[in-house]
Design a protein around this motif. Structure first.
Motif, mmCIF file in Angstrom:
data_model
loop_
_atom_site.group_PDB
_atom_site.id
_atom_site.type_symbol
_atom_site.label_atom_id
_atom_site.label_comp_id
_atom_site.label_asym_id
_atom_site.label_seq_id
_atom_site.Cartn_x
_atom_site.Cartn_y
_atom_site.Cartn_z
ATOM 1 N N GLU A 109 0.887 -1.339 0.157
ATOM 2 C CA GLU A 109 -0.035 -0.041 0.089
ATOM 3 C C GLU A 109 0.885 1.116 -0.031
ATOM 4 O O GLU A 109 1.868 1.352 0.566
ATOM 5 C CB GLU A 109 -0.955 -0.045 1.230
ATOM 6 N N PHE A 110 0.242 2.228 -0.540
ATOM 7 C CA PHE A 110 1.142 3.534 -0.616
ATOM 8 C C PHE A 110 -0.050 4.723 -0.264
ATOM 9 O O PHE A 110 -1.248 4.604 -0.658
ATOM 10 C CB PHE A 110 1.437 3.870 -2.063
ATOM 11 N N ILE A 111 0.304 5.327 0.903
ATOM 12 C CA ILE A 111 -0.775 6.296 1.264
ATOM 13 C C ILE A 111 -0.217 7.720 1.075
ATOM 14 O O ILE A 111 1.142 7.933 1.487
ATOM 15 C CB ILE A 111 -1.341 6.146 2.740
ATOM 16 N N TYR A 112 -1.082 8.686 0.787
ATOM 17 C CA TYR A 112 -0.563 10.230 0.641
ATOM 18 C C TYR A 112 -1.597 10.999 1.285
ATOM 19 O O TYR A 112 -2.710 10.909 0.952
ATOM 20 C CB TYR A 112 -0.319 10.597 -0.986
ATOM 21 N N VAL A 113 -1.088 11.565 2.483
ATOM 22 C CA VAL A 113 -2.152 12.565 3.200
ATOM 23 C C VAL A 113 -2.325 13.880 2.514
ATOM 24 O O VAL A 113 -1.396 14.835 1.929
ATOM 25 C CB VAL A 113 -1.720 12.775 4.531
ATOM 26 N N LEU A 114 -3.452 14.093 2.103
ATOM 27 C CA LEU A 114 -4.051 15.240 1.350
ATOM 28 C C LEU A 114 -4.519 16.494 2.335
ATOM 29 O O LEU A 114 -4.168 17.446 2.310
ATOM 30 C CB LEU A 114 -5.328 15.027 0.636
ATOM 31 N N GLU A 115 -5.097 15.949 3.597
ATOM 32 C CA GLU A 115 -5.762 17.028 4.327
ATOM 33 C C GLU A 115 -5.893 16.051 5.713
ATOM 34 O O GLU A 115 -6.179 15.084 5.878
ATOM 35 C CB GLU A 115 -7.262 17.387 3.773
ATOM 36 N N GLY A 116 -5.437 16.869 6.730
ATOM 37 C CA GLY A 116 -5.528 16.548 8.207
ATOM 38 C C GLY A 116 -4.422 15.798 8.535
ATOM 39 O O GLY A 116 -3.496 15.655 7.907
ATOM 40 N N THR A 117 -4.372 15.135 9.728
ATOM 41 C CA THR A 117 -3.389 14.598 10.374
ATOM 42 C C THR A 117 -3.991 12.857 10.675
ATOM 43 O O THR A 117 -4.896 12.711 11.239
ATOM 44 C CB THR A 117 -3.275 14.867 11.883
ATOM 45 N N VAL A 118 -3.329 11.991 10.063
ATOM 46 C CA VAL A 118 -3.488 10.471 10.174
ATOM 47 C C VAL A 118 -2.552 9.877 11.275
ATOM 48 O O VAL A 118 -1.402 10.149 11.009
ATOM 49 C CB VAL A 118 -3.386 9.743 8.922
ATOM 50 N N THR A 119 -3.106 9.001 12.036
ATOM 51 C CA THR A 119 -2.212 8.212 12.702
ATOM 52 C C THR A 119 -2.116 6.993 11.818
ATOM 53 O O THR A 119 -3.070 6.083 11.900
ATOM 54 C CB THR A 119 -2.693 7.978 14.291
ATOM 55 N N LEU A 120 -0.942 6.630 11.701
ATOM 56 C CA LEU A 120 -0.665 5.119 10.947
ATOM 57 C C LEU A 120 -0.021 4.286 12.040
ATOM 58 O O LEU A 120 0.875 4.605 12.661
ATOM 59 C CB LEU A 120 0.572 5.417 9.944
ATOM 60 N N PHE A 121 -0.647 3.087 12.295
ATOM 61 C CA PHE A 121 -0.244 2.050 12.996
ATOM 62 C C PHE A 121 0.692 1.146 12.109
ATOM 63 O O PHE A 121 -0.048 0.608 11.302
ATOM 64 C CB PHE A 121 -1.208 1.327 13.784
ATOM 65 N N ILE A 122 1.847 0.950 12.412
ATOM 66 C CA ILE A 122 2.663 0.056 11.569
ATOM 67 C C ILE A 122 3.726 -0.584 12.256
ATOM 68 O O ILE A 122 4.426 -0.088 13.139
ATOM 69 C CB ILE A 122 3.138 0.779 10.422
ATOM 70 N N ASN A 123 3.944 -1.915 12.160
ATOM 71 C CA ASN A 123 5.056 -2.713 13.221
ATOM 72 C C ASN A 123 4.819 -2.173 14.543
ATOM 73 O O ASN A 123 5.976 -1.829 15.087
ATOM 74 C CB ASN A 123 6.538 -2.125 12.713
ATOM 75 N N HIS A 124 3.953 -2.189 15.046
ATOM 76 C CA HIS A 124 3.591 -2.068 16.466
ATOM 77 C C HIS A 124 3.842 -0.556 16.829
ATOM 78 O O HIS A 124 4.480 -0.463 18.017
ATOM 79 C CB HIS A 124 4.355 -3.146 17.249
ATOM 80 N N GLU A 125 3.941 0.451 16.040
ATOM 81 C CA GLU A 125 4.677 1.804 16.456
ATOM 82 C C GLU A 125 3.207 2.694 15.809
ATOM 83 O O GLU A 125 2.376 2.186 15.062
ATOM 84 C CB GLU A 125 5.682 2.072 15.631
ATOM 85 N N GLN A 126 3.127 3.707 16.399
ATOM 86 C CA GLN A 126 2.227 5.098 16.010
ATOM 87 C C GLN A 126 3.009 5.985 15.309
ATOM 88 O O GLN A 126 3.777 6.538 15.920
ATOM 89 C CB GLN A 126 1.341 5.394 17.006
ATOM 90 N N VAL A 127 2.583 6.456 14.319
ATOM 91 C CA VAL A 127 3.417 7.494 13.220
ATOM 92 C C VAL A 127 2.333 8.406 12.861
ATOM 93 O O VAL A 127 1.245 8.268 12.554
ATOM 94 C CB VAL A 127 4.139 7.011 12.133
ATOM 95 N N GLU A 128 2.321 9.778 13.204
ATOM 96 C CA GLU A 128 1.531 10.850 12.853
ATOM 97 C C GLU A 128 2.070 11.429 11.510
ATOM 98 O O GLU A 128 3.060 11.593 11.233
ATOM 99 C CB GLU A 128 1.721 12.020 13.659
ATOM 100 N N LEU A 129 1.210 11.239 10.417
ATOM 101 C CA LEU A 129 1.440 11.746 9.023
ATOM 102 C C LEU A 129 0.432 12.849 9.000
ATOM 103 O O LEU A 129 -0.626 12.997 9.183
ATOM 104 C CB LEU A 129 1.196 10.854 8.108
ATOM 105 N N PHE A 130 1.230 13.994 8.424
ATOM 106 C CA PHE A 130 0.582 15.178 8.014
ATOM 107 C C PHE A 130 0.269 15.785 6.672
ATOM 108 O O PHE A 130 1.027 14.896 5.684
ATOM 109 C CB PHE A 130 1.251 16.380 8.541
ATOM 110 N N PRO A 131 -0.484 16.575 6.215
ATOM 111 C CA PRO A 131 -0.482 16.834 4.873
ATOM 112 C C PRO A 131 0.774 16.833 3.803
ATOM 113 O O PRO A 131 1.628 17.573 4.417
ATOM 114 C CB PRO A 131 -1.290 18.066 4.772
ATOM 115 N N GLY A 132 0.663 16.014 2.881
ATOM 116 C CA GLY A 132 2.120 15.954 2.009
ATOM 117 C C GLY A 132 2.936 14.913 2.598
ATOM 118 O O GLY A 132 3.828 14.518 1.609
ATOM 119 N N ASP A 133 2.694 14.325 3.662
ATOM 120 C CA ASP A 133 3.426 13.121 4.096
ATOM 121 C C ASP A 133 2.963 11.762 3.426
ATOM 122 O O ASP A 133 1.740 11.816 3.022
ATOM 123 C CB ASP A 133 3.417 12.948 5.501
#
Length: 186
Positions: A129-153
């Protein structure tokens, strides 16, 4: 599409014998706005429509038509339709007309806000999968970690890795998601 949504809102409201004022109190949306919506004179944001769905105790998907089987290679922005609503929180729009015949599945996904206390269960599946944040803040859960993704990430990962997404903010999140292989391939 606004006409169809408005008609469904009015049908539900009259079936439940509610006035516009009653619905306004249940949703915090103004009576003037609700009147215009029912007459197809205005657009509605997804988070406002979610308030109406909750007031009527229906799934958000209730308000959207089934996707058509148009096979043109160009999909105009005004032709885009809701394909799927998952758990009244994830709204999926396919960004192609002939998605069953393609190896990649490009989608626009809108994430409605959730309570930060809700349990998010990561899952895995075949592909990437490939994700690209257009708007807002996404919390990505991956490999037992939480990563915040912002617009453009963006993030690109093997789908066999445990993963999931959440929106812990109070605003809508919109992101482009491309999956391979396409789970809808015929």
């Amino acid at each position: 599409m606004e006409n169809e949504i408005g008609k469904k809102v009015k049908e539900l409201r009259t079936h439940k014998k509610l006035t516009l004022k009653d619905l306004s109190e249940l949703t915090t949306l103004s009576t003037g706005f609700l009147s215009q919506l029912e007459r197809g004179l205005t657009n509605i944001a997804t988070d406002s429509l979610q308030k109406i769905a909750q007031a009527f105790d229906v799934e958000l998907a209730y308000f959207f038509p089934s996707p058509n089987k148009n096979r043109k290679c160009v999909l105009r922005s005004y032709e885009k339709e809701v394909f799927q609503v998952v758990n009244s929180r994830f709204i999926h729009y396919h960004l192609t007309n002939d998605f069953p015949e393609r190896a990649l599945l490009p989608r626009l996904i809108e994430l409605l806000p959730i309570n930060s206390q809700e349990d998010i269960s990561p899952y895995a599946h075949e592909g990437e999968e490939f994700i690209y944040v257009l708007e807002g803040t996404v919390t990505l859960f991956i490999n037992h970690e939480q990563v915040e993704l912002f617009p453009g990430d963006s993030a690109h990962y093997a789908s066999t890795t445990l993963h999931n997404w959440a929106n812990y903010t109070n605003k809508m999140v919109r992101m482009l998601v491309v999956s391979s292989p396409n789970p809808f391939t015929e």
